[in-house]
Write a protein that holds these residues in place. Structure first.
Motif, short mmCIF file in Angstrom:
data_model
loop_
_atom_site.label_atom_id
_atom_site.label_comp_id
_atom_site.label_asym_id
_atom_site.label_seq_id
_atom_site.Cartn_x
_atom_site.Cartn_y
_atom_site.Cartn_z
N UNK A 1 0.82 -1.21 0.00
CA UNK A 1 0.00 0.00 0.00
C UNK A 1 0.86 1.26 0.00
N UNK A 2 1.91 1.27 0.79
CA UNK A 2 2.78 2.45 0.86
C UNK A 2 3.46 2.70 -0.48
N UNK A 3 3.93 1.62 -1.12
CA UNK A 3 4.58 1.76 -2.42
C UNK A 3 3.63 2.33 -3.46
N UNK B 1 -6.87 4.37 3.57
CA UNK B 1 -6.87 3.46 2.41
C UNK B 1 -7.24 4.20 1.12
N UNK B 2 -6.91 5.49 1.06
CA UNK B 2 -7.16 6.28 -0.13
C UNK B 2 -5.84 6.53 -0.85
N UNK B 3 -5.92 6.70 -2.16
CA UNK B 3 -4.75 7.04 -2.96
C UNK B 3 -4.44 8.52 -2.75
N UNK B 4 -3.33 8.79 -2.07
CA UNK B 4 -2.96 10.17 -1.76
C UNK B 4 -2.69 10.95 -3.03
N UNK B 5 -1.88 10.38 -3.90
CA UNK B 5 -1.58 10.97 -5.19
C UNK B 5 -0.99 9.87 -6.07
N UNK B 6 -1.13 10.02 -7.36
CA UNK B 6 -0.57 9.00 -8.25
C UNK B 6 0.94 8.94 -8.05
N UNK B 7 1.50 7.80 -8.26
CA UNK B 7 2.94 7.62 -8.06
C UNK B 7 3.73 8.45 -9.07
N UNK B 8 4.89 8.95 -8.63
CA UNK B 8 5.74 9.75 -9.52
C UNK B 8 6.20 8.93 -10.71
N UNK B 9 6.51 7.67 -10.45
CA UNK B 9 6.89 6.74 -11.51
C UNK B 9 6.00 5.52 -11.42
N UNK B 10 5.88 4.80 -12.52
CA UNK B 10 5.07 3.59 -12.50
C UNK B 10 5.85 2.49 -11.78
N UNK B 11 5.31 2.06 -10.65
CA UNK B 11 6.04 1.12 -9.80
C UNK B 11 5.79 -0.31 -10.25
N UNK B 12 6.81 -1.13 -10.08
CA UNK B 12 6.72 -2.56 -10.35
C UNK B 12 7.08 -3.29 -9.05
N UNK C 1 13.36 -2.70 -7.42
CA UNK C 1 13.61 -2.19 -6.07
C UNK C 1 12.47 -2.48 -5.11
N UNK C 2 11.27 -2.72 -5.63
CA UNK C 2 10.13 -3.00 -4.77
C UNK C 2 9.85 -4.50 -4.77
N UNK C 3 10.25 -5.15 -3.70
CA UNK C 3 10.10 -6.60 -3.59
C UNK C 3 9.44 -6.94 -2.26
N UNK D 1 6.86 -0.58 -19.19
CA UNK D 1 5.40 -0.44 -19.30
C UNK D 1 4.92 0.71 -18.42
N UNK D 2 4.13 1.58 -18.99
CA UNK D 2 3.63 2.75 -18.25
C UNK D 2 2.38 2.38 -17.45
N UNK D 3 2.59 1.53 -16.48
CA UNK D 3 1.49 1.08 -15.64
C UNK D 3 2.06 0.55 -14.34
N UNK D 4 1.33 0.73 -13.25
CA UNK D 4 1.73 0.14 -11.98
C UNK D 4 1.43 -1.35 -12.04
N UNK D 5 2.35 -2.15 -11.50
CA UNK D 5 2.26 -3.60 -11.69
C UNK D 5 2.69 -4.33 -10.42
N UNK D 6 1.86 -5.28 -10.00
CA UNK D 6 2.25 -6.25 -8.98
C UNK D 6 2.33 -7.60 -9.67
N UNK D 7 3.50 -8.20 -9.65
CA UNK D 7 3.70 -9.48 -10.34
C UNK D 7 4.13 -10.54 -9.34
N UNK D 8 3.34 -11.61 -9.25
CA UNK D 8 3.68 -12.72 -8.37
C UNK D 8 4.60 -13.69 -9.09
N UNK D 9 5.65 -14.11 -8.40
CA UNK D 9 6.59 -15.06 -8.97
C UNK D 9 6.87 -16.16 -7.95
N UNK D 10 7.24 -17.37 -8.39
CA UNK D 10 7.59 -18.44 -7.46
C UNK D 10 8.82 -18.06 -6.65
#
Length: 432
Positions: free
Chosen positions: A48-50, A58-69, A289-291, A265-274
């Motif tokens: 959530x913080x990322x 639980x509100x979006x304070x502001x859109x992220x400066x960069x699209x986070x992965x 950097x976000x793991x 990709x210009x989109x925020x992404x959460x990707x699950x990996x084994x």
């Protein structure tokens, strides 16, 4: 899927609903058990913080400066899919994100999956989600993509004759939104085999990946603006639930060798990996950097809160008094090691061992020992040697294999031998 009245009392239904690959709707069927208090909420709060979500409102304070992965991982069966769906349900809100949930295992044919397919399904799932939300969007960016994929006359002919999908290229050179939706309906079958359409699209993506991503990003500009104007979300979030069944090489290609592509990709992404891929990605030259790693649950005595939560998972599915003598479920939980998938495997094994009759503790222990022996027989001499070392490097290939196979279980800060294996393997220093 058949409908069940939980907790089930029929032995054949009990066998089915405890299969580890049984996939009910945990939330609709009232099977979901909240593990936040025993697992901790740190990993969720990190996500959530990322994503710039305020922890209190639980509100979006502001859109992220960069699209986070965000790379999201954990052991097989620890509940990654459940938590990702919960994140999707919570974050998909007009004051937060327009969240798109993509399940690789549900949408794609795992056995024939190629890295290029990810970008196709990214586009198709986005279009489907927008269409389901009833949002009108500009087609210029999507038309550019369609022209690359479908302008070949042999592709148009094959779609019509072999897949009964007739699509028409508009004067602008692309599909209508309806054409995209019709293609998605047959896409799983197309990419499951070798044909001119799948070959053409994969070759085009492989040859011009950066150009494809540029066109995807161009399409995202129109879609993002349409979503905001229609009050469907302040930004776009993709949640990709990876599959443990995908070949390891696919994760290596997408997240290590060519990780710059996903990051473009210009989109925020959460990707699950084994979990075994997670430690390889962590060593990638182009680091994500976000793991976030989802911790295993540390069990206690039978009356501890963690153990009670695990027992509740089973008691919501089956009538425990019908199938287990006293102490049997406690023994199943103890041997699970805090892994939900393993708990289901054990309970299912006990039900099968007792042929659906009420299982005694002795019967349960026999079934559990058989499961442990099967796991032990998977170990080779290099695995055994790695287990005996005083320290375990999580980047080592054999250690990664054992994490993936649940031979080793990772808790907060240390790894430990799976309790199913303790009758067969002695490790004096276990639990580092």
């Amino acid at each position: 899927m058949a409908q069940y009245s939980y907790p089930v009392t029929n032995p054949f239904q009990a066998r089915t609903v405890t299969e580890p690959d049984f996939d009910p709707d945990l939330f609709m069927d009232n099977l979901y058990v909240d593990f936040d208090k025993v697992r901790g909420e740190d990993f969720i709060n990190d996500i959530y913080f990322t994503l710039n979500i305020d922890q209190d409102t639980r509100q979006l304070v502001d859109v992220t400066d960069e699209y986070v992965k965000i790379i999201f991982s954990g052991h097989r069966g620890c509940g990654k899919t459940t938590e990702l769906k919960r994140l999707h349900n919570d974050l998909n809100h007009p004051d937060r994100y327009f969240s798109v949930f993509l399940s690789i295992e549900e949408e794609m044919e795992i056995g024939s999956f190629q890295p290029e397919d990810f970008f196709v399904w990214f586009i198709l799932k986005l279009i489907e989600s927008v269409q389901q939300a009833g949002i009108p969007v500009g087609m210029s960016g999507l038309n550019d993509l369609a022209k690359l994929f479908f302008s070949d006359k042999t592709v148009e002919k094959e779609l019509k004759e072999n897949f009964q999908t007739e699509v028409s290229l508009e004067t602008g050179g692309g599909f209508s939104l309806l054409d995209w939706i019709k293609f998605k309906m047959v896409a799983k079958g197309i990419f499951a085999g070798s044909n001119q359409t799948s070959t053409k699209i994969r070759e085009e993506i492989k040859r011009n990946t950066l150009d494809i991503i540029t066109k995807i990003n161009f399409a995202l500009v129109d879609i993002r603006e349409a979503l905001k104007q229609n009050g469907k979300g302040r930004d776009i979030l993709f949640i990709v639930d990876g599959s443990e069944k995908l070949k390891f090489e696919m994760y290596d290609y997408l997240f290590v060798q060519n990780s710059n592509l996903l990051k473009s990709l210009s989109v925020n992404l959460i990707a699950a990996v084994p979990i075994h891929a997670y430690y390889l990605i962590d060593r990638s030259p182009v680091n994500f950097t976000n793991q976030v790693i989802m911790p295993m649950i540390k069990l206690g005595d039978p009356d501890s809160q963690a153990n009670r939560c695990f027992k509740e998972v089973i008691s919501r599915r089956i009538d425990v008094d019908t199938f287990f003598d006293d102490g049997v479920l406690d023994e199943c939980v103890r041997c699970s090691g805090g892994c939900m998938r393993q708990l289901l495997i054990i309970v299912n094994g006990v039900i099968k061992k007792s042929l659906g009759k009420k299982a005694s503790l002795e019967t349960a222990q026999l079934a559990i020992r058989e499961l442990g022996r099967k796991m032990y027989e998977l170990l080779d001499s290099q695995h055994l040697e790695a287990l005996q070392k005083p320290t375990r490097q999580l980047g080592d290939e054999k250690v990664r294999e054992m994490l993936f196979q649940l031979i080793l279980l990772k808790y907060n800060g240390h790894t430990k031998l799976n309790p199913l294996l303790t009758p067969f393997v002695t490790i004096p220093h276990d639990g580092q």
